[in-house]
Design a protein around this motif. Structure first.
Motif, PDB file in Angstrom:
ATOM      1  N   ALA A 208       0.827  -1.208   0.000  1.00 27.45           N
ATOM      2  CA  ALA A 208       0.000   0.000   0.000  1.00 27.45           C
ATOM      3  C   ALA A 208       0.860   1.257   0.000  1.00 27.45           C
ATOM      4  CB  ALA A 208      -0.931  -0.011   1.209  1.00 27.45           C
ATOM      5  N   ARG A 209       1.937   1.233   0.790  1.00 22.09           N
ATOM      6  CA  ARG A 209       2.843   2.386   0.814  1.00 22.09           C
ATOM      7  C   ARG A 209       3.471   2.619  -0.551  1.00 22.09           C
ATOM      8  NH1 ARG A 209       6.264   3.439   6.297  1.00 22.09           N
ATOM      9  NH2 ARG A 209       4.500   3.634   7.718  1.00 22.09           N
ATOM     10  N   CYS A 210       3.902   1.543  -1.202  1.00 26.34           N
ATOM     11  CA  CYS A 210       4.538   1.696  -2.510  1.00 26.34           C
ATOM     12  C   CYS A 210       3.542   2.187  -3.552  1.00 26.34           C
ATOM     13  CB  CYS A 210       5.164   0.366  -2.929  1.00 26.34           C
ATOM     14  SG  CYS A 210       6.601  -0.108  -1.930  1.00 26.34           S
ATOM     15  N   PHE A 211       2.294   1.730  -3.482  1.00 28.85           N
ATOM     16  CA  PHE A 211       1.263   2.263  -4.368  1.00 28.85           C
ATOM     17  C   PHE A 211       1.072   3.758  -4.118  1.00 28.85           C
ATOM     18  CE2 PHE A 211      -0.361  -2.081  -5.257  1.00 28.85           C
ATOM     19  CZ  PHE A 211      -0.523  -1.953  -6.632  1.00 28.85           C
ATOM     20  N   PHE A 212       1.108   4.146  -2.856  1.00 26.95           N
ATOM     21  CA  PHE A 212       0.956   5.566  -2.528  1.00 26.95           C
ATOM     22  C   PHE A 212       2.128   6.375  -3.067  1.00 26.95           C
ATOM     23  CE2 PHE A 212       2.046   9.056   0.388  1.00 26.95           C
ATOM     24  CZ  PHE A 212       0.922   9.850   0.218  1.00 26.95           C
ATOM     25  N   TYR A 213       3.342   5.842  -2.927  1.00 26.56           N
ATOM     26  CA  TYR A 213       4.516   6.549  -3.441  1.00 26.56           C
ATOM     27  C   TYR A 213       4.388   6.781  -4.948  1.00 26.56           C
ATOM     28  CZ  TYR A 213       6.640   5.042   0.998  1.00 26.56           C
ATOM     29  OH  TYR A 213       6.905   4.815   2.316  1.00 26.56           O
ATOM     30  N   GLY A 214       3.957   5.733  -5.661  1.00 32.98           N
ATOM     31  CA  GLY A 214       3.781   5.885  -7.101  1.00 32.98           C
ATOM     32  C   GLY A 214       2.678   6.867  -7.459  1.00 32.98           C
ATOM     33  N   ALA A 215       1.578   6.853  -6.675  1.00 33.91           N
ATOM     34  CA  ALA A 215       0.458   7.747  -6.958  1.00 33.91           C
ATOM     35  C   ALA A 215       0.842   9.202  -6.756  1.00 33.91           C
ATOM     36  CB  ALA A 215      -0.732   7.376  -6.062  1.00 33.91           C
ATOM     37  N   ARG A 249       9.858   7.934  -6.206  1.00 36.80           N
ATOM     38  CA  ARG A 249      10.099   6.661  -6.888  1.00 36.80           C
ATOM     39  C   ARG A 249      11.353   5.971  -6.340  1.00 36.80           C
ATOM     40  NH1 ARG A 249       6.554   6.313 -10.943  1.00 36.80           N
ATOM     41  NH2 ARG A 249       5.736   8.235 -11.879  1.00 36.80           N
ATOM     42  N   LEU A 250      12.369   6.742  -6.001  1.00 31.16           N
ATOM     43  CA  LEU A 250      13.561   6.160  -5.386  1.00 31.16           C
ATOM     44  C   LEU A 250      13.226   5.578  -4.017  1.00 31.16           C
ATOM     45  CD1 LEU A 250      16.630   5.767  -5.727  1.00 31.16           C
ATOM     46  CD2 LEU A 250      16.951   7.958  -4.572  1.00 31.16           C
ATOM     47  N   LEU A 251      12.389   6.277  -3.269  1.00 28.63           N
ATOM     48  CA  LEU A 251      11.959   5.762  -1.969  1.00 28.63           C
ATOM     49  C   LEU A 251      11.209   4.447  -2.131  1.00 28.63           C
ATOM     50  CD1 LEU A 251      11.507   6.055   1.086  1.00 28.63           C
ATOM     51  CD2 LEU A 251       9.511   7.481   0.570  1.00 28.63           C
ATOM     52  N   ARG A 252      10.382   4.340  -3.164  1.00 27.49           N
ATOM     53  CA  ARG A 252       9.653   3.091  -3.393  1.00 27.49           C
ATOM     54  C   ARG A 252      10.616   1.933  -3.647  1.00 27.49           C
ATOM     55  NH1 ARG A 252       5.494   2.866  -8.340  1.00 27.49           N
ATOM     56  NH2 ARG A 252       7.451   3.274  -9.446  1.00 27.49           N
ATOM     57  N   LYS A 253      11.671   2.180  -4.428  1.00 25.24           N
ATOM     58  CA  LYS A 253      12.638   1.118  -4.703  1.00 25.24           C
ATOM     59  C   LYS A 253      13.330   0.650  -3.426  1.00 25.24           C
ATOM     60  CE  LYS A 253      13.652   2.674  -9.425  1.00 25.24           C
ATOM     61  NZ  LYS A 253      14.699   3.195 -10.345  1.00 25.24           N
ATOM     62  N   PHE A 254      13.770   1.590  -2.587  1.00 21.59           N
ATOM     63  CA  PHE A 254      14.451   1.214  -1.349  1.00 21.59           C
ATOM     64  C   PHE A 254      13.503   0.513  -0.384  1.00 21.59           C
ATOM     65  CE2 PHE A 254      17.762   4.172  -2.718  1.00 21.59           C
ATOM     66  CZ  PHE A 254      18.899   3.495  -2.303  1.00 21.59           C
ATOM     67  N   THR A 255      12.250   0.961  -0.342  1.00 20.46           N
ATOM     68  CA  THR A 255      11.279   0.319   0.548  1.00 20.46           C
ATOM     69  C   THR A 255      11.013  -1.112   0.118  1.00 20.46           C
ATOM     70  OG1 THR A 255      10.233   2.451   1.001  1.00 20.46           O
ATOM     71  CG2 THR A 255       8.953   0.479   1.486  1.00 20.46           C
ATOM     72  N   LEU A 256      10.816  -1.322  -1.175  1.00 26.64           N
ATOM     73  CA  LEU A 256      10.592  -2.677  -1.674  1.00 26.64           C
ATOM     74  C   LEU A 256      11.804  -3.568  -1.418  1.00 26.64           C
ATOM     75  CD1 LEU A 256       8.802  -1.992  -5.086  1.00 26.64           C
ATOM     76  CD2 LEU A 256       7.829  -3.092  -3.066  1.00 26.64           C
ATOM     77  N   LEU A 295      15.225   0.452   6.113  1.00 24.85           N
ATOM     78  CA  LEU A 295      13.784   0.667   6.254  1.00 24.85           C
ATOM     79  C   LEU A 295      13.492   1.845   7.180  1.00 24.85           C
ATOM     80  CD1 LEU A 295      11.120  -0.477   5.294  1.00 24.85           C
ATOM     81  CD2 LEU A 295      11.089  -1.985   7.274  1.00 24.85           C
ATOM     82  N   VAL A 296      14.286   1.989   8.239  1.00 20.28           N
ATOM     83  CA  VAL A 296      14.120   3.151   9.121  1.00 20.28           C
ATOM     84  C   VAL A 296      14.411   4.436   8.351  1.00 20.28           C
ATOM     85  CG1 VAL A 296      15.067   4.325  11.136  1.00 20.28           C
ATOM     86  CG2 VAL A 296      14.588   1.884  11.242  1.00 20.28           C
ATOM     87  N   GLY A 297      15.465   4.409   7.548  1.00 20.61           N
ATOM     88  CA  GLY A 297      15.762   5.578   6.721  1.00 20.61           C
ATOM     89  C   GLY A 297      14.634   5.888   5.745  1.00 20.61           C
ATOM     90  N   CYS A 298      14.000   4.849   5.215  1.00 18.09           N
ATOM     91  CA  CYS A 298      12.857   5.051   4.309  1.00 18.09           C
ATOM     92  C   CYS A 298      11.696   5.710   5.032  1.00 18.09           C
ATOM     93  CB  CYS A 298      12.424   3.713   3.716  1.00 18.09           C
ATOM     94  SG  CYS A 298      13.583   3.004   2.521  1.00 18.09           S
ATOM     95  N   MET A 299      11.464   5.340   6.278  1.00 19.77           N
ATOM     96  CA  MET A 299      10.380   5.958   7.039  1.00 19.77           C
ATOM     97  C   MET A 299      10.634   7.439   7.276  1.00 19.77           C
ATOM     98  SD  MET A 299       9.603   2.938   9.827  1.00 19.77           S
ATOM     99  CE  MET A 299       9.031   1.317   9.286  1.00 19.77           C
ATOM    100  N   VAL A 300      11.891   7.762   7.592  1.00 18.66           N
ATOM    101  CA  VAL A 300      12.237   9.178   7.770  1.00 18.66           C
ATOM    102  C   VAL A 300      12.084   9.938   6.454  1.00 18.66           C
ATOM    103  CG1 VAL A 300      14.079  10.777   8.395  1.00 18.66           C
ATOM    104  CG2 VAL A 300      13.789   8.652   9.689  1.00 18.66           C
ATOM    105  N   ALA A 301      12.555   9.332   5.360  1.00 22.79           N
ATOM    106  CA  ALA A 301      12.433   9.973   4.050  1.00 22.79           C
ATOM    107  C   ALA A 301      10.970  10.152   3.665  1.00 22.79           C
ATOM    108  CB  ALA A 301      13.160   9.136   2.998  1.00 22.79           C
ATOM    109  N   GLU A 302      10.129   9.215   4.041  1.00 26.52           N
ATOM    110  CA  GLU A 302       8.697   9.337   3.760  1.00 26.52           C
ATOM    111  C   GLU A 302       8.112  10.574   4.426  1.00 26.52           C
ATOM    112  OE1 GLU A 302       4.877   6.359   3.968  1.00 26.52           O
ATOM    113  OE2 GLU A 302       6.138   6.547   5.761  1.00 26.52           O
TER     114      GLU A 302
END
Length: 332
Positions: A208-215, A249-256, A295-302
């Protein structure tokens, strides 16, 4: 300044509005396309149409003017569609992205307290209530964003399904509380089922998060008014919304990647846990640690990207003065 055909470029609306440099500066290819009159002059060695004997009967200047008018009309229609899209998305995203930011921040804070502070008793009830309120708040935000695009509707449906399954799992655990307190062992199939549901919830949440990042990346990309055909890209730095979209989009790649590594490592650990190999255990521990840090870094970046995206859409004003073109000076 006059063009090759004799048109006064200084009073041309295309030059004033779109920065057209005329046929002389562009060697016959102005912003609206190739000019047949300019091409004819260049092929015959004339500086402009004044030296041509057939200038009175030639229709090339009129054809060039008609092409310019068509281009101007199409460009105007495109700008109007862009304005309509901005009028639809900017108020919604400007209102609800800040709300989402604070909900995400509070959610991460509650999770951090739950994991780092060993509290019990009344805090368990408070934590459950706060988490429930935050989850409902996020559902409301995604529901408000759903009309913007099919991607946001997908996020809303996944989040709704996640909350329904989570509530069902909590009810099941509550009903099984007496059995767990009396140390009654659950069947192996039930334990495997609960583990599978938990892993599925984590995977669905990250999906769901990755779908949101793309949207949100698509909404940012569609918020950019592209340079007209013929404009030189180097004239302008990368617009702010495009930079934000690339970061999403970069955040989505790292999260996945990090989530996939954690889930894959968990499955590998379950398969090799009986081998008792210390080397495998140490390798898995290192992989888990690296993936968790990413993943923690991804949360901060989000959080950072959500705030910056909200600031961008809040900088857009619909009505009154003309909509500004998204440029680099809107967010620093």
């Amino acid at each position: 300044m006059a063009g090759m055909c004799g048109k006064d470029c200084g009073n041309c609306e295309t030059r004033q509005r779109n920065g057209c440099r005329g046929c002389l500066e562009t060697e016959g290819v102005p912003i609206w396309g190739a000019c047949r009159a300019a091409a004819c002059c260049r092929s015959q060695g004339y500086l402009d149409c004044s030296g041509c004997d057939a200038r009175t009967s030639c229709g090339k200047p009129e054809e060039a003017e008609e092409a310019r008018r068509r281009w101007t009309a199409e460009e105007g229609e495109y700008r109007n569609r862009w304005r309509e899209g901005m009028a639809r998305r900017a108020p919604v995203l400007a209102q609800w992205l800040p709300v989402l930011f604070w909900l995400l921040l509070c959610s991460e804070a509650v999770n951090l307290v739950d994991q780092r502070v060993n509290l019990s008793g009344i805090w368990d009830g408070i934590s459950l209530v706060v988490s429930t309120v935050l989850a409902i708040g996020m559902l409301v935000v995604f529901w408000k964003l759903a009309p913007l695009s099919r991607r946001f509707r997908t996020v809303w449906r996944i989040e709704l399904a996640l909350q329904i399954v989570s509530v069902g799992l909590l009810v099941f655990l509550f009903l099984m509380e007496d059995s767990l307190d009396t140390a009654s062992a659950l069947p192996g199939v039930a334990v495997a089922g609960l583990l599978l549901v938990a892993v599925g919830l984590v995977a669905a949440g990250m999906a769901a998060r990755c779908f949101f990042y793309g949207a949100i990346a698509v909404e940012l990309e569609e918020s950019v008014l592209p340079q007209p055909p013929g404009a030189i890209p180097e004239d302008r730095p990368t617009p702010v919304p495009l930079r934000l979209a690339e970061n999403w989009r970069l955040l989505r790649k790292f999260t996945l990647a990090s989530t996939g590594t954690l889930l894959g490592g968990l499955l590998v650990a379950l398969l090799v846990i009986r081998s008792g190999s210390p080397g495998v255990a140490i390798a898995l521990l290192v992989v888990f640690l690296i993936a968790a840090l990413v993943l923690v870094g991804c949360m901060v970046a989000e959080l950072v990207l959500t705030w910056k995206s909200a600031a961008f859409f809040r900088s857009i004003r619909i009505g009154g003065p003309p909509l500004p073109e998204p440029e680099t000076d809107e967010i620093q």
